[in-house]
Design a protein around this motif. Structure first.
Motif, PDB file in Angstrom:
ATOM      1  N   LEU A  19       0.837  -1.200   0.000  1.00  0.00           N
ATOM      2  CA  LEU A  19       0.000   0.000   0.000  1.00  0.00           C
ATOM      3  C   LEU A  19       0.868   1.245   0.000  1.00  0.00           C
ATOM      4  CD1 LEU A  19      -2.812   1.479   0.470  1.00  0.00           C
ATOM      5  CD2 LEU A  19      -2.186   1.394   2.897  1.00  0.00           C
ATOM      6  N   ASP A  20       1.867   1.266   0.846  1.00  0.00           N
ATOM      7  CA  ASP A  20       2.745   2.430   0.969  1.00  0.00           C
ATOM      8  C   ASP A  20       3.546   2.668  -0.307  1.00  0.00           C
ATOM      9  OD1 ASP A  20       3.372   4.565   2.672  1.00  0.00           O
ATOM     10  OD2 ASP A  20       5.222   3.605   3.347  1.00  0.00           O
ATOM     11  N   ARG A  21       3.882   1.601  -1.005  1.00  0.00           N
ATOM     12  CA  ARG A  21       4.667   1.741  -2.240  1.00  0.00           C
ATOM     13  C   ARG A  21       3.820   2.109  -3.456  1.00  0.00           C
ATOM     14  NH1 ARG A  21       6.986  -3.330  -3.568  1.00  0.00           N
ATOM     15  NH2 ARG A  21       6.060  -4.353  -1.759  1.00  0.00           N
ATOM     16  N   SER A  58      -5.726  -1.700   8.085  1.00  0.00           N
ATOM     17  CA  SER A  58      -6.182  -0.559   8.887  1.00  0.00           C
ATOM     18  C   SER A  58      -5.751  -0.714  10.339  1.00  0.00           C
ATOM     19  CB  SER A  58      -7.711  -0.450   8.794  1.00  0.00           C
ATOM     20  OG  SER A  58      -8.204   0.529   9.663  1.00  0.00           O
ATOM     21  N   ASP A  59      -5.915  -1.906  10.878  1.00  0.00           N
ATOM     22  CA  ASP A  59      -5.493  -2.165  12.260  1.00  0.00           C
ATOM     23  C   ASP A  59      -3.996  -1.939  12.421  1.00  0.00           C
ATOM     24  OD1 ASP A  59      -8.112  -2.783  12.860  1.00  0.00           O
ATOM     25  OD2 ASP A  59      -7.779  -4.947  12.971  1.00  0.00           O
ATOM     26  N   ARG A  60      -3.219  -2.316  11.411  1.00  0.00           N
ATOM     27  CA  ARG A  60      -1.768  -2.097  11.460  1.00  0.00           C
ATOM     28  C   ARG A  60      -1.449  -0.601  11.415  1.00  0.00           C
ATOM     29  NH1 ARG A  60       2.041  -5.718  11.009  1.00  0.00           N
ATOM     30  NH2 ARG A  60       1.453  -7.876  10.807  1.00  0.00           N
ATOM     31  N   ILE A  61      -2.179   0.135  10.594  1.00  0.00           N
ATOM     32  CA  ILE A  61      -1.951   1.582  10.488  1.00  0.00           C
ATOM     33  C   ILE A  61      -2.180   2.247  11.841  1.00  0.00           C
ATOM     34  CG2 ILE A  61      -2.893   3.720   9.506  1.00  0.00           C
ATOM     35  CD1 ILE A  61      -3.360   2.079   6.886  1.00  0.00           C
ATOM     36  N   ALA A  84      -0.561   8.661  12.626  1.00  0.00           N
ATOM     37  CA  ALA A  84      -0.610   7.253  12.207  1.00  0.00           C
ATOM     38  C   ALA A  84      -1.185   7.134  10.795  1.00  0.00           C
ATOM     39  CB  ALA A  84      -1.440   6.438  13.198  1.00  0.00           C
ATOM     40  N   LEU A  85      -2.217   7.912  10.510  1.00  0.00           N
ATOM     41  CA  LEU A  85      -2.829   7.887   9.176  1.00  0.00           C
ATOM     42  C   LEU A  85      -1.873   8.426   8.113  1.00  0.00           C
ATOM     43  CD1 LEU A  85      -6.370   9.246  10.130  1.00  0.00           C
ATOM     44  CD2 LEU A  85      -5.761   6.867   9.632  1.00  0.00           C
ATOM     45  N   LEU A  86      -1.163   9.491   8.466  1.00  0.00           N
ATOM     46  CA  LEU A  86      -0.244  10.119   7.514  1.00  0.00           C
ATOM     47  C   LEU A  86       1.032   9.315   7.292  1.00  0.00           C
ATOM     48  CD1 LEU A  86      -0.537  13.875   8.548  1.00  0.00           C
ATOM     49  CD2 LEU A  86      -1.288  12.843   6.381  1.00  0.00           C
ATOM     50  N   ALA A  87       1.309   8.363   8.161  1.00  0.00           N
ATOM     51  CA  ALA A  87       2.542   7.591   8.057  1.00  0.00           C
ATOM     52  C   ALA A  87       2.543   6.661   6.841  1.00  0.00           C
ATOM     53  CB  ALA A  87       2.771   6.787   9.330  1.00  0.00           C
ATOM     54  N   VAL A 136      -5.696  16.045   3.136  1.00  0.00           N
ATOM     55  CA  VAL A 136      -4.255  16.339   3.137  1.00  0.00           C
ATOM     56  C   VAL A 136      -3.525  15.328   2.253  1.00  0.00           C
ATOM     57  CG1 VAL A 136      -2.170  16.380   4.579  1.00  0.00           C
ATOM     58  CG2 VAL A 136      -4.260  17.519   5.365  1.00  0.00           C
ATOM     59  N   GLN A 137      -3.858  14.047   2.398  1.00  0.00           N
ATOM     60  CA  GLN A 137      -3.184  13.034   1.587  1.00  0.00           C
ATOM     61  C   GLN A 137      -3.506  13.188   0.101  1.00  0.00           C
ATOM     62  OE1 GLN A 137      -4.158   9.375   3.833  1.00  0.00           O
ATOM     63  NE2 GLN A 137      -1.989   9.292   4.353  1.00  0.00           N
ATOM     64  N   GLN A 138      -4.731  13.586  -0.214  1.00  0.00           N
ATOM     65  CA  GLN A 138      -5.082  13.822  -1.617  1.00  0.00           C
ATOM     66  C   GLN A 138      -4.257  14.974  -2.188  1.00  0.00           C
ATOM     67  OE1 GLN A 138      -7.234  12.186  -3.758  1.00  0.00           O
ATOM     68  NE2 GLN A 138      -7.277  10.629  -2.177  1.00  0.00           N
TER      69      GLN A 138
END
Length: 180
Positions: A19-21, A58-61, A84-87, A136-138
């Motif tokens: 997901l992060d990549r 989501s739980d990991r985030i 945590a969400l922005l990470a 913000v992420q968008q």
């Protein structure tokens, strides 16, 4: 195909990394299976659906958010959730879709409830944090691909100001926070 055995934890950990990549639009069961060197059907041994996998992601985030935090102050808890969400790329969108379907654990809303002492206010603040962080992420994504109207404009200071103003407003209307 791989002879390595995967468990629910390792699959969800790799899904978060993927997901992060690549981002949520490109996170597919087929792509995850290719990363694990298994058939896509093998993933369904651990997760009944992609939404169930995303709930584990989501739980990991949100894993770093304290489960309960009455000793913590509201700005610290709210900022911890936002951080945590922005990470992770598209972290807010994953958590929002999981939360909307009632999947995943309630760690973040529970931490807000513990501080606010008001379920409705905590749910409203969590919805604000999700929506605000998603905006913000968008913006960040749009800037990274050159789609932002003004690539030289950094919306972060305004976003931080708005975020903290909203948290202060929630604190001001919450009897539990005011009584501390």
């Amino acid at each position: 195909m791989s002879s390595v055995r995967h468990d629910r934890e390792s699959v969800s950990a790799l899904a978060l990394d993927l997901l992060d990549r690549v981002g949520l639009p490109d996170l597919s069961m087929r792509r995850l299976a290719a990363e694990l060197d298994v058939q896509p059907s093998a993933l369904y041994w651990h997760f009944g659906s992609k939404q169930e996998l995303l709930a584990a992601v989501s739980d990991r985030i949100l894993a770093g958010v304290p489960e309960r935090g009455p000793e913590a102050d509201l700005p610290t808890v709210a900022s911890g959730i936002r951080d945590a969400l922005l990470a992770y790329r598209d972290g807010a969108e994953v958590v929002m879709s999981t939360h909307a379907l009632g999947l995943g654990d309630a760690r973040a809303p529970g931490a807000l409830r513990a501080v606010l002492g008001d379920d409705a206010a905590a749910d409203a603040l969590f919805a604000f944090i999700l929506g605000h962080t998603m905006l913000v992420q968008q913006r960040m994504h749009a800037q990274s691909v050159g789609a932002a109207e003004s690539p030289d404009h950094d919306p972060s200071p305004d976003a931080d100001r708005v975020f903290h103003a909203a948290v202060r407003a929630f604190a001001a209307i919450s009897p539990a926070v005011r009584s501390r």
